[in-house]
Design a protein around this motif. Structure first.
Motif, PDB file in Angstrom:
ATOM      1  N   LYS A  26       4.033  46.600 -59.290  1.00  0.00           N
ATOM      2  CA  LYS A  26       4.161  47.494 -58.370  1.00  0.00           C
ATOM      3  C   LYS A  26       4.343  48.954 -58.927  1.00  0.00           C
ATOM      4  N   ARG A  27       4.858  48.426 -59.618  1.00  0.00           N
ATOM      5  CA  ARG A  27       6.061  49.988 -60.588  1.00  0.00           C
ATOM      6  C   ARG A  27       5.452  50.721 -61.616  1.00  0.00           C
ATOM      7  N   PHE A  28       4.882  49.278 -62.143  1.00  0.00           N
ATOM      8  CA  PHE A  28       4.603  49.842 -64.122  1.00  0.00           C
ATOM      9  C   PHE A  28       3.329  49.481 -64.158  1.00  0.00           C
ATOM     10  N   GLY A  29       2.501  48.144 -62.850  1.00  0.00           N
ATOM     11  CA  GLY A  29       0.975  48.476 -63.507  1.00  0.00           C
ATOM     12  C   GLY A  29       0.820  46.895 -64.431  1.00  0.00           C
ATOM     13  N   PHE A  30       1.714  46.380 -64.707  1.00  0.00           N
ATOM     14  CA  PHE A  30       1.125  44.459 -65.280  1.00  0.00           C
ATOM     15  C   PHE A  30       2.399  43.680 -64.750  1.00  0.00           C
TER      16      PHE A  30
ATOM     17  N   GLU B  78      14.597  51.621 -67.217  1.00  0.00           N
ATOM     18  CA  GLU B  78      13.807  51.868 -65.848  1.00  0.00           C
ATOM     19  C   GLU B  78      14.007  50.653 -65.080  1.00  0.00           C
ATOM     20  N   LEU B  79      14.238  49.680 -65.561  1.00  0.00           N
ATOM     21  CA  LEU B  79      14.425  47.788 -65.256  1.00  0.00           C
ATOM     22  C   LEU B  79      15.849  48.224 -64.190  1.00  0.00           C
TER      23      LEU B  79
ATOM     24  N   GLU C   7      14.498  31.387 -57.110  1.00  0.00           N
ATOM     25  CA  GLU C   7      12.265  32.054 -57.291  1.00  0.00           C
ATOM     26  C   GLU C   7      12.114  32.988 -56.509  1.00  0.00           C
ATOM     27  N   SER C   8      13.059  33.491 -55.128  1.00  0.00           N
ATOM     28  CA  SER C   8      12.633  34.404 -54.138  1.00  0.00           C
ATOM     29  C   SER C   8      12.737  35.519 -55.005  1.00  0.00           C
ATOM     30  N   LEU C   9      14.382  35.453 -55.078  1.00  0.00           N
ATOM     31  CA  LEU C   9      14.797  36.955 -56.305  1.00  0.00           C
ATOM     32  C   LEU C   9      13.751  36.984 -57.098  1.00  0.00           C
ATOM     33  N   ALA C  10      13.263  35.939 -58.387  1.00  0.00           N
ATOM     34  CA  ALA C  10      12.324  36.004 -59.644  1.00  0.00           C
ATOM     35  C   ALA C  10      10.865  36.690 -58.872  1.00  0.00           C
ATOM     36  N   ALA C  11      10.483  36.243 -57.387  1.00  0.00           N
ATOM     37  CA  ALA C  11       9.087  36.923 -57.614  1.00  0.00           C
ATOM     38  C   ALA C  11       9.211  38.080 -56.715  1.00  0.00           C
ATOM     39  N   GLN C  12      10.823  38.817 -56.089  1.00  0.00           N
ATOM     40  CA  GLN C  12      10.193  40.095 -55.975  1.00  0.00           C
ATOM     41  C   GLN C  12      10.804  41.280 -57.248  1.00  0.00           C
ATOM     42  N   LEU C  13      11.284  40.593 -58.141  1.00  0.00           N
ATOM     43  CA  LEU C  13      11.144  40.778 -59.064  1.00  0.00           C
ATOM     44  C   LEU C  13       9.994  41.533 -59.796  1.00  0.00           C
ATOM     45  N   SER C  14       9.463  40.572 -59.891  1.00  0.00           N
ATOM     46  CA  SER C  14       8.073  40.368 -60.790  1.00  0.00           C
ATOM     47  C   SER C  14       6.586  41.274 -59.876  1.00  0.00           C
ATOM     48  N   SER C  15       7.112  41.325 -58.771  1.00  0.00           N
ATOM     49  CA  SER C  15       6.330  41.845 -57.593  1.00  0.00           C
ATOM     50  C   SER C  15       6.223  43.320 -58.143  1.00  0.00           C
ATOM     51  N   ALA C  16       7.921  43.964 -57.718  1.00  0.00           N
ATOM     52  CA  ALA C  16       8.183  45.143 -58.316  1.00  0.00           C
ATOM     53  C   ALA C  16       7.768  45.571 -59.304  1.00  0.00           C
ATOM     54  N   ILE C  17       8.211  44.399 -60.963  1.00  0.00           N
ATOM     55  CA  ILE C  17       7.580  45.638 -61.657  1.00  0.00           C
ATOM     56  C   ILE C  17       6.269  45.549 -61.402  1.00  0.00           C
TER      57      ILE C  17
ATOM     58  N   ALA D  61      16.988  50.860 -63.065  1.00  0.00           N
ATOM     59  CA  ALA D  61      16.737  51.173 -61.818  1.00  0.00           C
ATOM     60  C   ALA D  61      16.322  50.638 -60.942  1.00  0.00           C
ATOM     61  N   LEU D  62      14.710  50.110 -60.718  1.00  0.00           N
ATOM     62  CA  LEU D  62      14.539  48.871 -60.402  1.00  0.00           C
ATOM     63  C   LEU D  62      14.811  48.062 -59.850  1.00  0.00           C
ATOM     64  N   LEU D  63      15.983  47.099 -60.182  1.00  0.00           N
ATOM     65  CA  LEU D  63      16.969  46.361 -59.911  1.00  0.00           C
ATOM     66  C   LEU D  63      17.761  46.571 -58.400  1.00  0.00           C
ATOM     67  N   ALA D  64      18.732  48.019 -59.099  1.00  0.00           N
ATOM     68  CA  ALA D  64      19.095  48.446 -58.014  1.00  0.00           C
ATOM     69  C   ALA D  64      18.518  49.406 -56.448  1.00  0.00           C
ATOM     70  N   ASP D  65      16.817  50.152 -57.166  1.00  0.00           N
ATOM     71  CA  ASP D  65      16.499  49.962 -55.779  1.00  0.00           C
ATOM     72  C   ASP D  65      16.192  48.250 -54.452  1.00  0.00           C
ATOM     73  N   LEU D  66      15.994  47.223 -56.001  1.00  0.00           N
ATOM     74  CA  LEU D  66      15.862  46.567 -54.962  1.00  0.00           C
ATOM     75  C   LEU D  66      16.619  45.873 -53.994  1.00  0.00           C
ATOM     76  N   GLY D  67      17.959  46.598 -54.303  1.00  0.00           N
ATOM     77  CA  GLY D  67      19.397  46.382 -53.622  1.00  0.00           C
ATOM     78  C   GLY D  67      20.513  45.512 -54.158  1.00  0.00           C
ATOM     79  N   HIS D  68      20.105  45.484 -55.544  1.00  0.00           N
ATOM     80  CA  HIS D  68      20.907  44.416 -55.957  1.00  0.00           C
ATOM     81  C   HIS D  68      22.210  45.728 -56.711  1.00  0.00           C
ATOM     82  N   ASP D  69      23.679  44.924 -56.718  1.00  0.00           N
ATOM     83  CA  ASP D  69      24.650  45.241 -57.529  1.00  0.00           C
ATOM     84  C   ASP D  69      24.682  45.033 -58.580  1.00  0.00           C
TER      85      ASP D  69
END
Length: 182
Positions: A68-72, A24-25, A56-66, A27-35
């Motif tokens: 949102k998707r997983f609730g923690f 799922e991680l 820093e912005s990539l870390a913040a983006q991933l933390s926020s997406a986690i 898939a989440l990274l791929a959904d964020l547009g990463h290859d």
């Protein structure tokens, strides 16, 4: 230009808490547009290629997406290949002569200086030792991290206050260099 990065997630899949399946991680990274997304082990390491953003912005983006998707909330550090390789190459301890359980790197979210660690009586913890760089700490713990009194002292709130810190053993440090070199 595309750059390879490693995302280091703090405190996932440990002791049954904050379950984050690696599939799922990815898939989440791929959904964020990463290859070229892959994961390493179950303890929160992902590798990906990105053409935009900084660590820093990539870390913040991933933390926020986690969240949102997983609730923690998960603290995330992102480091590029050049940084990871530099950390491995600059190891002040004889890594080739040590077992992976004896050598660890703690990555910090911001630069650290010796003053933060001044209250630690280094001689009192020998043969355990640590060395600092700008955003990382090398820890030599001959009996392993789980038995390290120095690791406990280094993790105290007065030392880590205001920082995100996450530790990896030497095998993982080297593997992340390898995985981000592609």
């Amino acid at each position: 230009m595309t750059t390879m990065y490693a995302a280091l997630l703090r405190g996932v899949n440990v002791g049954g808490a904050r379950k984050l399946p690696m599939a799922e991680l990815r898939a989440l990274l791929a959904d964020l547009g990463h290859d070229r997304v892959s994961t390493h082990l179950q303890s929160g390491q992902a590798v990906f290629a990105s053409g935009g953003g900084d660590e820093e912005s990539l870390a913040a983006q991933l933390s926020s997406a986690i969240e949102k998707r997983f609730g923690f909330t998960v603290d995330v550090l992102v480091r590029d290949h050049a940084y990871l390789k530099g950390i491995a190459d600059a190891c002040p301890f004889p890594a080739a002569d040590l077992e992976a359980k004896q050598l660890h790197v703690t990555y910090f979210s911001a630069p650290v200086d010796e003053e933060r660690f001044a209250a630690i009586d280094r001689a009192g913890f020998l043969p355990e030792e640590f060395r600092l760089t700008d955003r990382a700490l090398y820890l030599y713990a001959p009996d392993g991290l789980g038995r390290s009194r120095l690791a406990e002292a280094l993790a105290r709130p007065r030392v880590t206050k205001g920082l995100t810190a996450t530790t990896r053993n030497w095998n993982t440090v080297v593997k992340l260099v390898e995985l981000t070199s592609a």
